[in-house]
Design an enzyme around this catalytic site. Structure first.
Site, PDB file in Angstrom:
ATOM      1  N   LYS A 154      -4.247  12.506   2.401  1.00  0.00           N
ATOM      2  CA  LYS A 154      -2.826  12.175   2.259  1.00  0.00           C
ATOM      3  C   LYS A 154      -2.192  13.124   1.251  1.00  0.00           C
ATOM      4  O   LYS A 154      -2.793  13.408   0.203  1.00  0.00           O
ATOM      5  CB  LYS A 154      -2.699  10.718   1.798  1.00  0.00           C
ATOM      6  CG  LYS A 154      -1.248  10.202   1.760  1.00  0.00           C
ATOM      7  CD  LYS A 154      -1.193   8.723   1.370  1.00  0.00           C
ATOM      8  CE  LYS A 154       0.224   8.197   1.384  1.00  0.00           C
ATOM      9  NZ  LYS A 154       0.311   6.766   1.031  1.00  0.00           N
ATOM     10  N   SER A 208       3.035   3.688   4.119  1.00  0.00           N
ATOM     11  CA  SER A 208       3.468   5.059   3.927  1.00  0.00           C
ATOM     12  C   SER A 208       2.435   6.110   4.337  1.00  0.00           C
ATOM     13  O   SER A 208       2.783   7.266   4.527  1.00  0.00           O
ATOM     14  CB  SER A 208       3.818   5.286   2.455  1.00  0.00           C
ATOM     15  OG  SER A 208       2.634   5.205   1.655  1.00  0.00           O
ATOM     16  N   SER A 240       0.311   0.184   2.281  1.00  0.00           N
ATOM     17  CA  SER A 240       0.432   1.518   2.889  1.00  0.00           C
ATOM     18  C   SER A 240      -0.830   2.069   3.542  1.00  0.00           C
ATOM     19  O   SER A 240      -0.781   3.137   4.146  1.00  0.00           O
ATOM     20  CB  SER A 240       0.929   2.532   1.855  1.00  0.00           C
ATOM     21  OG  SER A 240       2.289   2.338   1.591  1.00  0.00           O
TER      22      SER A 240
END
Lengths: 467, 96
Positions: A75, A150, A174
């Site tokens: 990420k 997210s 998330s």
């Protein structure tokens, strides 16, 4: 099966028996990125050259380390030395970290190959991926739907077989929510189990560092690498890291599973509800005992979260001044501005007691609810999200509506508990997940519980057909 | 939340907002504050606040020097540097 579709466990086996090389495995992933990522938009940066170099190196040396030669997505909120790290925000459009996050360092030392940096809602603010300054990510199961957020790019990259695992961060859901929207296993570890050092901070008392995998075993394998005390993060306690694979196959016979009635909201989608009921029946048939429990402050959790989290966000984002790195504050996009404003307000003179202090007190009540529940049961099972994935654009103009997507996941962050999201079936062609919550540092039990269900259902073997 | 509060908060947060943004945020922030205002109904008089969940306090490490970043690395992302330092715009006016 194509190499990029393998679980880590399967790939390790293949590498060990020299059925294929890490270079071939990495190339298969890179081919998939090239083929699909124009449509999916899962990666912000792809490190083709570096990944292939690392793979060749892994093939040369050979090792039994748990992730040797395994290509993963990171990420874009994890600092990666020499690789641009944006947190999905144009404020950091040209930021190249000079050090690795502890989690990245540990993954690399275990042999993982960094394939690239995945797309995300800017600063991890969002439940759909649409708040990314680098364009929305699409759900591989249906390109008109969001992959969740997210950690949108990590979920979508793994679901579309561009890598064998991907990292994420979970501050209010998330990891668990995109895992649930993409038919993946998503782990939010106990707060403090994995070091936050080098991961761009969102809300420091809530941020949990976890990952996406295809199977529960893979999830346990990665946690064994990333977990543990780190002198660079004082919130990581000196608690030994279990061998998470040791008891994973022990089953759920006699396990007491709590079903918190407050999580079965009136707004819960009917088909999602039916799916969860089937899951519970399956657990019962595997020998677990279902016990109804109450967590009375559940309905206040989202309000607590949307005070505490923006307050911590406003403080963490105050450092971005464009002087030492990155660009000035006029580059913040709407959602970051909204949260900075909200947090600044609830922390400001005259409002602190009414909002922030109040929220911290209710947080105590939420934590106590869980303590009491875990006196009666071993784990809790709940839906992850009130609905399956929603359509792109459906909630983006209504911030409060978007915030409500987090209603079933924020509680674990407020209480610091671990949560494991696992695939639980499909509703109208879209994946649905459940989450297994346990007491702090009970990851071993969560893996055991998740594994029993996964092996009895094998939802994870279903893969999307992407046209 | 009125317009003046929004402007004041933006100033505190070092954000420059256009008039259109002020209007938009006024409406959206009011809606969110109305929602979180539901906590007023929860009785919390005797309840201690939770600011962290680890229970750890006063975490120290040995005061031993370890490897650190070179000044070249520290300055690597700066837009402007001068003699091994960050160069920034003047923040005080010059006294004459």
């Amino acid at each position: 099966m194509e190499l990029n579709q393998l679980t880590i466990q399967e790939a390790r086996e293949g590498l060990k028996k020299e059925k294929f090389s890490s270079e071939e495995l990495t190339k298969a992933c890179l081919r998939q990125v090239k083929k699909l990522d124009k449509k999916i938009n899962a990666f912000i940066t792809v490190c083709e050259k570096e990944a292939l170099e690392q793979a060749r190196e892994a093939d040369k040396i050979k090792s039994d380390k748990p992730l040797w030669g395994i290509p993963i997505g990171i990420k874009d909120i994890y600092s990666t030395r020499g690789i641009k790290t944006t947190a999905g925000a144009r404020v950091l459009d040209d930021y190249i970290p000079v050090y690795d996050a502890t989690a990245v360092k540990r993954l690399k030392e275990a042999g993982a190959i960094v394939l690239g940096k995945t797309n995300m809602d800017a600063w991890a603010h969002g439940a759909s991926g649409e708040n990314s300054d680098y364009g929305p990510t699409k759900n591989p199961w249906n390109l008109e739907y969001v992959p969740g957020g997210s950690s949108s790019g990590s979920g979508a990259a793994l679901a579309s077989a561009m890598c064998l695992a991907a990292t994420g961060t979970d501050t209010g859901g998330s990891i668990r929510q995109p895992a649930s929207f993409c038919n993946l296993v998503g782990l939010k570890p106990t707060y403090g189990r994995v070091s936050r050092y080098g991961i761009i901070a969102m809300a420091s008392s809530l941020d949990s560092i976890g990952h996406f995998t295809r199977s529960v075993t893979d999830s346990a394998l990665i946690l064994g690498v990333t977990a543990g005390q780190d002198s660079f993060d004082a919130t990581t306690p000196d608690i030994p890291v279990s061998d998470y694979l040791k008891n994973i196959k022990k089953g759920v016979k006699g396990l007491k599973i709590g079903i918190p009635k407050e999580y079965f909201l009136s707004s819960l989608d009917k088909d999602v509800k039916k799916t969860i009921e089937k899951v519970l029946e399956k657990f019962e048939s595997l020998g677990a005992k279902l016990i109804s429990v109450s967590l009375p402050h559940t309905s206040d959790a989202l309000a607590v979260y949307y005070i505490i989290q923006p307050a911590e966000v406003s403080s963490n984002l105050a450092r971005y001044d464009g002087i030492r790195y990155g660009f000035p504050r006029d580059r913040f996009s709407d959602e970051a501005k909204r949260r900075i404003m909200l947090g600044t307000f609830t922390l400001s003179t005259g409002y602190y007691e009414a909002y922030y202090l109040k929220a911290m007190r209710v947080r105590t009540l939420i934590k106590e609810d869980f303590n009491q529940a875990f006196n009666q049961v071993d784990v809790l099972i709940t839906p992850v999200s009130p609905t399956p994935a929603f359509k792109l654009g459906e909630k983006i103009d209504d911030p409060l509506k978007m915030y409500l997507s987090d209603v079933l996941t924020v509680t674990a962050n407020l209480a610091g508990l671990p949560g494991l999201a696992i695939p639980a079936g499909f509703v109208k062609g879209l994946p649905v997940g459940i989450q297994i919550l346990g007491p702090q540092f009970s990851e071993e039990l969560l893996f055991r519980t998740g594994y029993a269900y996964e092996q009895a259902t094998k939802w994870y073997q279903r893969r999307p057909k992407i046209e | 939340m009125n317009k003046k509060t929004v402007q004041h908060i933006a100033l505190l947060a070092n954000l420059k907002l256009s008039n259109k943004e002020i209007e938009k945020f006024q409406k959206q922030l009011t809606e969110i504050l109305d929602y979180v205002g539901q906590l007023n109904k929860v009785k919390t008089k005797e309840i201690k606040p939770t600011s962290q969940v680890t229970g750890l306090e006063n975490v120290f490490r040995k005061d031993e020097p370890g490897p650190s970043l070179s000044s070249q690395d520290v300055l690597a992302n700066a837009k402007k540097t001068d003699k091994g330092m960050f160069k920034i715009k003047a923040i005080f006016e010059q006294w004459s």
